[in-house]
Design a protein around this motif. Structure first.
Motif, PDB file in Angstrom:
ATOM      1  N   VAL A  10       0.996  -1.435  -0.397  1.00 15.76           N
ATOM      2  CA  VAL A  10       0.346  -0.037  -0.509  1.00 15.76           C
ATOM      3  C   VAL A  10       0.652   1.326   0.043  1.00 15.76           C
ATOM      4  O   VAL A  10       1.684   1.477   0.432  1.00 15.76           O
ATOM      5  CB  VAL A  10      -0.898   0.357   1.531  1.00 15.76           C
ATOM      6  N   SER A  49       0.841   5.291   1.198  1.00 18.50           N
ATOM      7  CA  SER A  49       0.323   6.762   1.774  1.00 18.50           C
ATOM      8  C   SER A  49       0.525   7.245   2.075  1.00 18.50           C
ATOM      9  O   SER A  49       1.701   7.956   1.595  1.00 18.50           O
ATOM     10  CB  SER A  49      -0.670   5.947   3.116  1.00 18.50           C
ATOM     11  N   ALA A  75      -4.211   9.385   2.270  1.00 17.97           N
ATOM     12  CA  ALA A  75      -4.425   9.216   0.894  1.00 17.97           C
ATOM     13  C   ALA A  75      -3.680   7.791   0.900  1.00 17.97           C
ATOM     14  O   ALA A  75      -2.936   7.397   1.091  1.00 17.97           O
ATOM     15  CB  ALA A  75      -4.447   9.707  -0.810  1.00 17.97           C
ATOM     16  N   GLU A  76      -4.199   6.999   0.454  1.00 16.14           N
ATOM     17  CA  GLU A  76      -3.665   5.469   0.026  1.00 16.14           C
ATOM     18  C   GLU A  76      -4.560   4.523  -0.705  1.00 16.14           C
ATOM     19  O   GLU A  76      -5.814   4.893  -1.511  1.00 16.14           O
ATOM     20  CB  GLU A  76      -3.470   4.733   1.487  1.00 16.14           C
ATOM     21  N   GLN A  77      -4.023   4.004  -1.411  1.00 18.12           N
ATOM     22  CA  GLN A  77      -3.481   2.816  -2.966  1.00 18.12           C
ATOM     23  C   GLN A  77      -2.674   1.717  -2.744  1.00 18.12           C
ATOM     24  O   GLN A  77      -1.982   1.710  -2.258  1.00 18.12           O
ATOM     25  CB  GLN A  77      -3.650   3.467  -4.053  1.00 18.12           C
ATOM     26  N   LYS A  78      -4.010   0.329  -2.774  1.00 21.70           N
ATOM     27  CA  LYS A  78      -2.717  -0.584  -3.041  1.00 21.70           C
ATOM     28  C   LYS A  78      -2.404  -0.930  -4.349  1.00 21.70           C
ATOM     29  O   LYS A  78      -2.050   0.251  -5.093  1.00 21.70           O
ATOM     30  CB  LYS A  78      -3.904  -1.790  -3.258  1.00 21.70           C
ATOM     31  N   LEU A  79      -1.028  -1.345  -4.660  1.00 20.07           N
ATOM     32  CA  LEU A  79       0.023  -0.943  -5.098  1.00 20.07           C
ATOM     33  C   LEU A  79       1.057  -2.497  -6.186  1.00 20.07           C
ATOM     34  O   LEU A  79       0.887  -2.962  -4.463  1.00 20.07           O
ATOM     35  CB  LEU A  79       1.090   0.223  -4.628  1.00 20.07           C
TER      36      LEU A  79
END
Length: 408
Positions: free
Chosen positions: A351, A353, A363-367
């Motif tokens: 993730v 962030s 903010a965050e997002q899987k990667l």
């Protein structure tokens, strides 16, 4: 990296039709010069291609003294019908500077290229003022004759008009390039030195008098030509007898009380010790602090000598790069877009962030990271101005982080 009370090295270099001149292997030749001078800001003239700019930047990133990025290559905007366009550009050390913006100022001959940078001040997170540097590089019209003298003046007037319209006079401004000015009585030089300009520029050698003629006593400031005879049918010969290349500083940068300022007696026409008037730069080797292999590289690289100097800053600088055991990252800035470049030694999921200075998640997002180089693009236009931290955390708990400054 922390650089307290540090020296920031600046180089201006007419690189002679780079990289498409008549001599091959010119990146290797340039490497010898750059690896000796170690500039943090390289201000280039006579750039022919975007590939040349990219190749020079890649080369500088192999030298181990900084992390370099270049300005976006923009083809010459001025005099669009010119069959032999030349452009200027910048390469800058991201351990020292962050790019805010760039633009071009058009004239009847060639562009003035603008790069706005700010210092990576460790105290920005604590509310310190941002220290901007406004860098300009140009290549004024060449050759003698009344028409060319008038064109140089017209180009300078276009730049001064831009500065008068956009600045207050207190800014940190650098103007560098191949000015092709023949003496300190030429109109373009006098206009650049005018006290009536909003931003008053200074030449650290202005007190030395008229540099034209054999009787000039300070021949070590001359800049062209590096060759007595033309090399490979490119550039000028004639030996060292002209001062065409300059780096000028605004009043703010000449003020020792400023947080960033010109370092006294740091300016050199690199390799010219004053002993090779009307000869080649390689004839300056006796008693020269610059090694002969560097003089030889300057001789073959261009008909101009690189101009080098230093700025002193009392600001503590922090790098944009934090390396970890399995990952490393760096940030590349362009207005409201930031690219996080993550190098992974093995594939990983995790993730990314963004956190503010209070540690709050923004903010965050899987990667999914592939082995090798990965790029994550971040749009920061929705963020409030301030310092943030980008963090990638793998499923195994390993992290890499880099900081960035968002600006409205």
């Amino acid at each position: 990296m922390n650089l307290a009370n540090g020296q920031i090295k600046v180089m201006s270099y007419n690189m002679l039709n780079f990289p498409t001149g008549n001599i091959q292997g010119r990146v290797d030749t340039l490497e010898k010069v750059v690896n000796y001078a170690h500039p943090d800001l390289l201000m280039i003239q006579e750039l022919k291609t975007a590939q040349g700019l990219s190749d020079a930047t890649d080369m500088m990133n192999t030298l181990g003294y900084g992390n370099f990025e270049h300005s976006t290559f923009v083809p010459q905007q001025s005099d669009a019908g010119n069959p032999y366009p030349l452009q200027q550009a910048f390469i800058y050390n991201e351990d020292v500077f962050t790019k805010k913006s760039q633009s071009e100022i058009t004239t009847d001959v060639r562009d003035f290229n603008e790069l706005v940078l700010y210092l990576n001040d460790a105290e920005l997170a604590n509310g310190a003022d941002t220290t901007f540097i406004y860098a300009y590089v140009t290549h004024l019209k060449s050759s003698e004759g009344a028409d060319n003298v008038a064109l140089r003046l017209a180009m300078v007037n276009d730049w001064i008009a831009y500065m008068n319209a956009n600045f207050t006079g207190d800014e940190n401004v650098i103007l560098a390039g191949d000015f092709n000015i023949y003496s300190n009585t030429e109109d373009a030089y006098e206009m650049l030195m005018s006290e009536s300009n909003t931003v008053v520029m200074r030449d650290v050698f202005s007190s030395l008098g008229n540099w034209t003629g054999a009787g000039f006593a300070f021949k070590e400031i001359l800049t062209q030509s590096t060759r007595l005879n033309q090399v490979a049918g490119d550039g000028a010969g004639g030996g060292l007898d002209d001062r065409f290349d300059f780096i000028l500083f605004s009043d703010a940068l000449m003020n020792d009380g400023n947080v960033v300022h010109y370092t006294d007696e740091s300016f050199l026409s690199l390799g010219n010790n004053g002993t090779c008037y009307n000869e080649s730069i390689t004839d300056c080797s006796a008693g020269n602090d610059v090694p002969y292999d560097v003089l030889r590289a300057i001789y073959y690289m261009s008909d101009h000598i690189p101009q080098v100097c230093e700025l002193t800053t009392t600001i503590t600088l922090t790098t944009n790069e934090i390396a970890e055991s399995f990952f490393s990252s760096r940030m590349v800035y362009s207005d409201h877009n930031i690219s996080a470049h993550i190098h992974a030694k093995q594939g990983a999921q995790g993730v990314w962030s963004i956190h503010n200075t209070s540690g709050q998640l923004v903010a965050e997002q899987k990667l999914n990271l592939a082995k090798g180089n990965n790029i994550v693009s971040l749009n920061t236009s929705v963020l409030e101005s301030g310092l943030y931290f980008f963090v990638f955390t793998s499923e195994a708990g390993m992290q890499t982080a880099a900081r960035f400054v968002a600006m409205k």
